[in-house]
Design an enzyme around this catalytic site. Structure first.
Site: not given
Ligand code: DQA
Length: 151
Positions: A12-13, A20, A25, A76, A79, A100, A102, A109
């Site tokens: 998502p996103n 964004r 990012y 990725n 969330a 995985e 990111h 973070r």
């Protein structure tokens, strides 16, 4: 050497990449990232298919559909990394090796981003290198799958 089929999944996103939170990012959009993966895939003899969804169930369905069709997944989960038992169970149930990814270093973070529900079942994890996290993950996954082919 057999060609590999790799599915790249974006949660998502990530369709908003480029606009964004660029401080986390970067400025590359999703089309740029997918194009870089296709180009790298050509040099690694990997066919790349990409998929993005903002919906957990669609990501789960995509993993189910990938079973027995793809050799590995670069994902990725965005969330859903931190929340999705459903995605974890889909990846476990379909036995597809995955990396995985990111863009940001989730461990630098907020604390809620430090936990991943997928990390302990992943072949590997790449985080913190911006868009390069994806290409590093693809290289790592391909090397891992090629090593399996020879045994
Ligand atoms: C992300 C990190 C997640 O915590 C976040 O929810 C994202 C993107 C990353 O690529 O850095 O959407 O997965």
């Amino acid at each position: 050497m057999q060609a590999l089929n790799i599915l790249v999944m974006h949660g998502p996103n990530l369709n908003l990449l480029g606009k964004r939170e660029p401080e986390h990012y970067g400025v590359q959009n999703l089309a740029d990232i997918n194009a870089a993966l296709v180009a790298l895939g050509e040099s690694l003899d990997c066919a790349i298919t990409s998929f993005q969804s903002n919906h957990e169930g669609e990501l789960v369905e995509q993993v189910h559909q990938a079973a027995d069709k793809v050799d590995g997944i670069v994902i990725n989960p965005a969330a859903y990394t931190h929340t999705s038992v459903a995605l974890r169970d889909a990846l476990l149930g379909c036995h597809i090796p995955f990396v995985e990814v990111h863009l940001s270093n989730i461990h630098r973070r907020e604390e809620f981003r430090h936990r991943s529900l997928l990390a302990d079942i992943a072949t590997g994890i790449v985080a913190g290198f911006g868009a390069d996290s994806y290409t590093l993950a693809l290289r790592g996954l391909c090397a891992h799958l090629r090593a399996q082919q020879t045994v």
